[in-house]
Structure formats: C-alpha cells, structure tokens
Design an enzyme around this catalytic site. Structure first.
Site, PDB file in Angstrom:
ATOM      1  CB  THR A  38      -7.237   1.450   4.428  1.00  0.00           C
ATOM      2  OG1 THR A  38      -8.178   1.626   3.375  1.00  0.00           O
ATOM      3  CG2 THR A  38      -6.083   0.626   3.908  1.00  0.00           C
ATOM      4  CD  GLU A 120      -2.809   8.716   3.137  1.00  0.00           C
ATOM      5  OE1 GLU A 120      -2.273   7.650   2.783  1.00  0.00           O
ATOM      6  OE2 GLU A 120      -3.735   9.253   2.490  1.00  0.00           O
ATOM      7  CG  ASN A 244      -4.042  10.144  -0.989  1.00  0.00           C
ATOM      8  OD1 ASN A 244      -4.200   8.935  -0.950  1.00  0.00           O
ATOM      9  ND2 ASN A 244      -3.979  10.888   0.111  1.00  0.00           N
TER      10      ASN A 244
END
Length: 249
Positions: A38, A120, A244
C-alpha cells in the site's frame, strides 16, 4: 493514510554542460511488503530518455528498493510507482546510462527506507543482510522470513536479543540449500551464533546493548555460496496494534 511525515528524495548528475535531476516523493506506512504494497511513489526527471529505457531503469530500481521492504507483511491492490520524464535536459545514452540508473535507484532506496522508518508504530529500523547463500533467491527468502516473523519483530520491540527466534526463522525459510551447522548470525558487530550454535564469546549484555538501538543490522551468513540480499523492516509494537485496531478504511 497513516503517514506521519513527508517522504522525498532528489539526486543530480552532470552530463557535459548540463545537469539531470531526478526527484521523487512517496506515500506509505502500513500494509507494506513487496509487490502489492500500500504505497504510492512518483519519480520525475528532466532527462531526455526513451520509454523503453525508463522502464528498464525503473524496474531495476524498484527491485532494489520498494521490493526490498516490509513493515507488516500485508498488502493491498492500490500501489503504484511511476517514472516521468520532461525531456528538458540532456539525453540519457550509453555514456551516462549507469549514472542515471544509479540516481534513480538511490532516490527509490531513500524513499523506500523512509516508508519503513515511518512504519505504523515502528520504533526501530532494521536491516537484514543475508550473505553467502547459494542463490539470491535463497538469501531473499531467508531475509523475508526473518523480517516477517511476529516473534522476531516483537523481540526487537522488547530489545530482547532472542537469537533462537532468528535462527528458527532461518530454519523454516523456504530455501533450496541450508546447512544450519554453517549459519552465523550477528547483531551489528556482535556475533551471536557461530556455525549454528551460540558463539562462545557472546554475552547477553552485548546483545541487549545492540537491541536498544534505534537502528540495527541483522547479518546472517548462510555459508553455502556467494549470493547476498538485503531487506529493510521494522519492529512490531503496541502502537501498531492500536493503530490497526482503531483504524477502518
């Protein structure tokens, strides 16, 4: 997007009296691994260069950069990496092809590493170098099995020099030629494993000191050939789980 910082890179090469510039920007933070990560990357140059050469140069650059990173081993279907040329500067030919290739590759590597650094919840930037494999494909499989292992990644987050998790990942990597009795592992310059067993000079304090660093290199010597490969990855933190768990697209 969960990006927390802009990602840009630029290089210049001199061609006679002209200067060719290569500049890129990228987006990406989570769901990062090779192929359909992504991420978005846009690279522009003012060089005069054919579409055929641009494709060759970009493919080689991507193979050495965006296809060598992983944050969480997950992907989606909306990635893109584009190289555009305005043709306003010098032409790329046989005399400067290598320099142009190097400039595009360096821009892509810097952008790819910026994606990993902004992974992340990441607290550590980890380089996995696998050397002396039978083939480059074997080295990549070993590197990615280490980089994708949740047990290895959480050990890095905990600053735990758990060498058993690293060698276990190597042992289950789908590679063609592996002799565990020839495997050596280092964390930076600290040798943990020699010939498949705990190095006699290793101390837990040495390993713990390396693991507390923000940037760490895991160097694996397979001892069966001359091939090598490098992958860049992150640790796996509480913050990754929080992001997430709370985030929904």
């Amino acid at each position: 997007t969960t990006d927390t910082a802009p990602k840009g890179s630029s290089r210049r090469i001199t061609v006679g009296a002209s200067t060719i510039t290569v500049t890129g920007i990228a987006k990406g933070s989570g769901m990062i691994r090779p192929d359909m990560a992504t991420m978005l990357a846009f690279i522009a140059t003012d060089a005069r260069v054919s579409t055929k050469v641009m494709q060759e140069v970009l493919q080689a650059a991507v193979d050495a950069s965006f296809n060598r990173i992983t944050v969480d081993g997950d992907t989606s279907t909306n990635d893109a990496c584009v190289l555009l040329a305005s043709g306003k500067s010098a032409a790329v030919d046989g005399t400067n092809y290598a320099a142009f290739q190097q400039a595009v590759t360096e821009v892509c590597i810097e952008l790819a590493q910026a994606i990993v650094r902004d992974g992340e919840g990441a607290t550590k930037f980890i380089t996995v170098d696998v050397i002396n494999g039978a083939t480059e494909a074997d080295c990549l499989e070993a590197a990615y099995t280490i980089a994708h292992s949740p047990l290895v990644k959480t050990a890095f987050f905990a600053s735990d020099p758990n060498w058993g998790r690293i060698i276990a990942a190597i042992g289950r990597a789908p590679i063609g030629k592996l002799d565990v009795n020839k495997v050596s592992i280092q964390l930076d310059d600290v040798r943990i494993v020699s010939r498949g067993a705990l190095d006699p000079n290793y101390t837990e304090a040495q390993g713990a000191a390396v693991m507390k660093q923000a940037e760490i290199t895991v160097r694996v010597d397979l001892g069966v050939g001359g091939a090598k490969a490098t992958v860049w990855t992150t640790d796996l933190s509480h913050e990754y789980v929080r992001i997430n768990a709370e985030y929904r697209s």
